[in-house]
Design a protein around this motif. Structure first.
Motif, mmCIF file in Angstrom:
data_model
loop_
_atom_site.group_PDB
_atom_site.id
_atom_site.type_symbol
_atom_site.label_atom_id
_atom_site.label_comp_id
_atom_site.label_asym_id
_atom_site.label_seq_id
_atom_site.Cartn_x
_atom_site.Cartn_y
_atom_site.Cartn_z
ATOM 1 N N GLU A 92 0.821 -1.211 0.000
ATOM 2 C CA GLU A 92 0.000 0.000 0.000
ATOM 3 C C GLU A 92 0.856 1.262 0.000
ATOM 4 N N ALA A 93 1.937 1.250 0.762
ATOM 5 C CA ALA A 93 2.756 2.458 0.903
ATOM 6 C C ALA A 93 3.727 2.661 -0.251
ATOM 7 N N PHE A 94 4.210 1.568 -0.861
ATOM 8 C CA PHE A 94 5.303 1.697 -1.823
ATOM 9 C C PHE A 94 4.962 1.256 -3.247
ATOM 10 N N PHE A 95 3.953 0.416 -3.418
ATOM 11 C CA PHE A 95 3.739 -0.174 -4.740
ATOM 12 C C PHE A 95 2.310 -0.043 -5.262
ATOM 13 N N ILE A 96 1.324 -0.398 -4.452
ATOM 14 C CA ILE A 96 -0.062 -0.461 -4.922
ATOM 15 C C ILE A 96 -0.952 0.263 -3.915
ATOM 16 N N PRO A 97 -1.155 1.566 -4.089
ATOM 17 C CA PRO A 97 -1.936 2.336 -3.111
ATOM 18 C C PRO A 97 -3.365 1.830 -2.925
ATOM 19 N N ASP A 98 -3.940 1.218 -3.964
ATOM 20 C CA ASP A 98 -5.316 0.728 -3.860
ATOM 21 C C ASP A 98 -5.358 -0.761 -3.516
ATOM 22 N N MET A 99 -4.429 -1.218 -2.701
ATOM 23 C CA MET A 99 -4.367 -2.626 -2.325
ATOM 24 C C MET A 99 -5.665 -3.091 -1.669
ATOM 25 N N ASP A 100 -6.281 -2.229 -0.873
ATOM 26 C CA ASP A 100 -7.543 -2.600 -0.219
ATOM 27 C C ASP A 100 -8.620 -2.949 -1.245
ATOM 28 N N ARG A 101 -8.640 -2.241 -2.362
ATOM 29 C CA ARG A 101 -9.641 -2.517 -3.394
ATOM 30 C C ARG A 101 -9.445 -3.916 -3.968
ATOM 31 N N ILE A 102 -8.192 -4.292 -4.208
ATOM 32 C CA ILE A 102 -7.900 -5.625 -4.739
ATOM 33 C C ILE A 102 -8.309 -6.699 -3.733
ATOM 34 N N LEU A 103 -7.988 -6.472 -2.470
ATOM 35 C CA LEU A 103 -8.346 -7.448 -1.439
ATOM 36 C C LEU A 103 -9.857 -7.612 -1.339
ATOM 37 N N ASN A 104 -10.576 -6.501 -1.340
ATOM 38 C CA ASN A 104 -12.039 -6.573 -1.235
ATOM 39 C C ASN A 104 -12.641 -7.322 -2.416
ATOM 40 N N ALA A 105 -12.119 -7.061 -3.612
ATOM 41 C CA ALA A 105 -12.638 -7.734 -4.800
ATOM 42 C C ALA A 105 -12.344 -9.232 -4.757
ATOM 43 N N TYR A 106 -11.184 -9.588 -4.242
ATOM 44 C CA TYR A 106 -10.788 -10.998 -4.198
ATOM 45 C C TYR A 106 -11.666 -11.786 -3.230
ATOM 46 N N PHE A 107 -11.878 -11.224 -2.043
ATOM 47 C CA PHE A 107 -12.566 -11.986 -0.999
ATOM 48 C C PHE A 107 -14.086 -11.866 -1.045
ATOM 49 N N LYS A 108 -14.619 -11.001 -1.886
ATOM 50 C CA LYS A 108 -16.076 -10.885 -1.960
ATOM 51 C C LYS A 108 -16.685 -11.926 -2.899
ATOM 52 N N ARG A 109 -15.846 -12.650 -3.634
ATOM 53 C CA ARG A 109 -16.361 -13.676 -4.540
ATOM 54 C C ARG A 109 -17.007 -14.809 -3.750
ATOM 55 N N GLY A 110 -18.059 -15.356 -4.300
ATOM 56 C CA GLY A 110 -18.798 -16.393 -3.608
ATOM 57 C C GLY A 110 -18.038 -17.706 -3.538
ATOM 58 N N ILE A 111 -18.306 -18.454 -2.484
ATOM 59 C CA ILE A 111 -17.713 -19.779 -2.307
ATOM 60 C C ILE A 111 -18.804 -20.750 -1.866
ATOM 61 N N ARG A 112 -18.492 -22.026 -1.898
ATOM 62 C CA ARG A 112 -19.408 -23.050 -1.408
ATOM 63 C C ARG A 112 -19.192 -23.211 0.095
ATOM 64 N N GLU A 113 -20.211 -22.848 0.868
ATOM 65 C CA GLU A 113 -20.062 -22.903 2.319
ATOM 66 C C GLU A 113 -19.978 -24.344 2.824
ATOM 67 N N LYS A 114 -20.751 -25.238 2.228
ATOM 68 C CA LYS A 114 -20.732 -26.637 2.646
ATOM 69 C C LYS A 114 -19.848 -27.424 1.688
ATOM 70 N N LYS A 126 -5.555 13.495 8.550
ATOM 71 C CA LYS A 126 -6.790 12.827 8.136
ATOM 72 C C LYS A 126 -6.549 11.850 6.989
ATOM 73 N N ASP A 127 -5.517 12.097 6.214
ATOM 74 C CA ASP A 127 -5.204 11.249 5.068
ATOM 75 C C ASP A 127 -4.548 9.954 5.553
ATOM 76 N N PRO A 128 -5.169 8.781 5.310
ATOM 77 C CA PRO A 128 -4.576 7.518 5.771
ATOM 78 C C PRO A 128 -3.210 7.250 5.147
ATOM 79 N N ALA A 129 -2.991 7.735 3.921
ATOM 80 C CA ALA A 129 -1.687 7.536 3.280
ATOM 81 C C ALA A 129 -0.591 8.277 4.038
ATOM 82 N N GLN A 130 -0.928 9.449 4.565
ATOM 83 C CA GLN A 130 0.058 10.199 5.341
ATOM 84 C C GLN A 130 0.314 9.547 6.698
ATOM 85 N N ARG A 131 -0.713 8.972 7.282
ATOM 86 C CA ARG A 131 -0.505 8.254 8.550
ATOM 87 C C ARG A 131 0.428 7.062 8.338
ATOM 88 N N LEU A 132 0.213 6.348 7.239
ATOM 89 C CA LEU A 132 1.075 5.206 6.941
ATOM 90 C C LEU A 132 2.492 5.669 6.602
#
Length: 422
Positions: free
Chosen positions: A202-224, A345-351
């Motif tokens: 997030e800090a050095f390479f891919i500022p929108d890393m959270d977007r990629i993570l959210n897209a990856y884990f929101k995909r449906g899976i078989r619960e059983k 207030k900017d999370p990028a500056q906090r990081l």
């Protein structure tokens, strides 16, 4: 970097040689295969005597390797399998894995693999849901995990556990180094283990890393399903552009990953101590980043920077994690204090403030990461507590003579190293 589809899994080419023994399969087929190889009940709980299959092979480690299938006859595994064939496959598999490990990390010249155990039952040493476990000179793995590793993960679990055999001490830093090996071959392992890598990305390479993570884990899976959810996500198709961005970032991270390995092997006790003390499992990677990369730009005032550094000091000076056994992420605590206090207030500056702080605190005037622990007694107490845990561990049922011997040698070695620090 181009992706090639096998079944529903995207297997990446262009990096180091990938250990892919078989094409990946779909979730449905893998679910059925695993259902036929679910962990059994430990026969020793009912007083049965384990009937083992034992064969020795030379696979390229240090000396010969004993391959065991404990309980093979107890569970009638022979109705569908020939033990010699299972062990031969395991031997060939480990030859591939050892060859790849030595090619990728040539500085590792000794791999003490004295035992490889295919364990069809669960116990304290290989618990339900645990894919595999590297102990002392030994890898334990369940039949279901072998299926996952050969038909989905490209033998990444075997590679991961084999690297563990070469590490000196314990803790999250070992996992960081091992996952750092896995991500070189497939960027999806970075997503699945994002806590070890996300802040650096997030800090050095891919500022929108959270977007990629959210897209990856929101995909449906078989619960059983018998297929773990992380394996289902891995097998499912995902945005190729995002995976390519991650792959490019991983290539750029190579000096950082090498620095993590160097620090963990040169200063194993201190590396583990600081990671556990701060509760930041990715700490060594973050220190490698501030050593090797230009720091993110700061736009805050010097006064705001000084105040923020005081907040980080307040958290990083605490030793409750190592002294009292707490599990508190001091980075997270400090960043939250900045967010809800007088920080930017900017999370990028906090990081960015966090990484500037790391460089100030842990990188010396010569540009080298300094892991010195000023309180030698605190370090000694921490190490002794870890050793005590291993002493307890080797008393568990199922711990083999080979493991006990290697564990006792390890304890002697750690105590000797500890004596040089006191």
């Amino acid at each position: 970097m181009a992706g090639v589809l096998f079944g529903t899994a995207l297997l990446w080419a262009g990096g180091p040689d990938r250990v892919t023994a078989e094409p990946a399969i779909g979730v449905g087929e893998l679910d059925w295969l695993i259902s036929q190889h679910l962990p059994k009940k430990d026969p020793r709980l009912t007083g049965e005597i384990l009937k083992n299959v034992v064969v020795e092979h030379s696979v390229g480690g240090t000396g010969t390797t004993t391959f065991l299938i404990p309980g093979f006859e107890n569970y009638d595994c022979g109705k569908c399998h020939q033990p010699e064939q299972l062990i031969q496959k395991a031997s060939v598999r480990m030859k591939r894995v050892l060859g790849l490990l030595k090619k990728t990390l040539p500085e590792i010249n000794k791999v003490p693999l004295r035992q490889y155990i295919i364990q069809p039952y669960s116990d304290a040493l290989l618990q339900p849901g645990q894919l595999a476990h590297a102990t002392f000179d030994t890898i334990r793995i369940s039949p279901g995990s072998i299926l996952i590793d050969t038909k989905a993960y490209g033998e990444a679990t075997h590679l991961h556990e084999t690297l563990h055999l070469t590490q000196t001490f314990l803790g999250h830093v070992n996992e960081l180094e091992a996952y750092g090996l896995n991500i070189r071959f497939d960027p999806r392992f970075l997503i699945l283990n994002f806590p070890y890598f996300a802040k650096v990305l997030e800090a050095f390479f891919i500022p929108d890393m959270d977007r990629i993570l959210n897209a990856y884990f929101k995909r449906g899976i078989r619960e059983k399903s018998n297929v773990p959810r992380e394996v289902q996500w891995f097998l499912d198709e995902f945005d190729e552009e995002s995976l390519q961005r991650l792959s490019r970032a991983i290539t750029q991270m190579e000096p950082l990953l090498k620095e993590v390995s160097r620090l963990n092997r040169k200063y194993p006790l201190q590396s583990a101590y600081w990671s556990d003390r701060t509760g930041v499992r990715s700490l060594l990677l973050e220190l490698a980043a501030v050593k090797h990369l230009p720091l993110p730009e700061l736009t805050v005032s010097d006064q705001a920077k000084e105040w923020a550094f005081g907040v980080f000091d307040l958290q990083f000076d605490k030793d409750d994690n190592t002294r009292l056994g707490y599990i508190i992420d001091r980075r997270k605590e400090a960043l939250m204090h900045l967010q809800f206090g007088k920080g930017p207030k900017d999370p990028a500056q906090r990081l960015a403030l966090y990484f500037h702080y790391l460089k100030k605190r842990f990188v010396n005037d010569h540009g080298e990461v300094c892991l010195t622990v000023s309180n030698k007694q605190a370090l000694a107490d921490y190490v002794r507590q870890k050793v005590k845990g291993i002493v307890t561990m080797i008393q568990r049922p199922g711990f083999t003579p080979v493991e006990k011997e290697a564990a006792r040698n390890w304890i002697t070695s750690i105590k000797k190293e500890l004596s040089t620090l006191e």
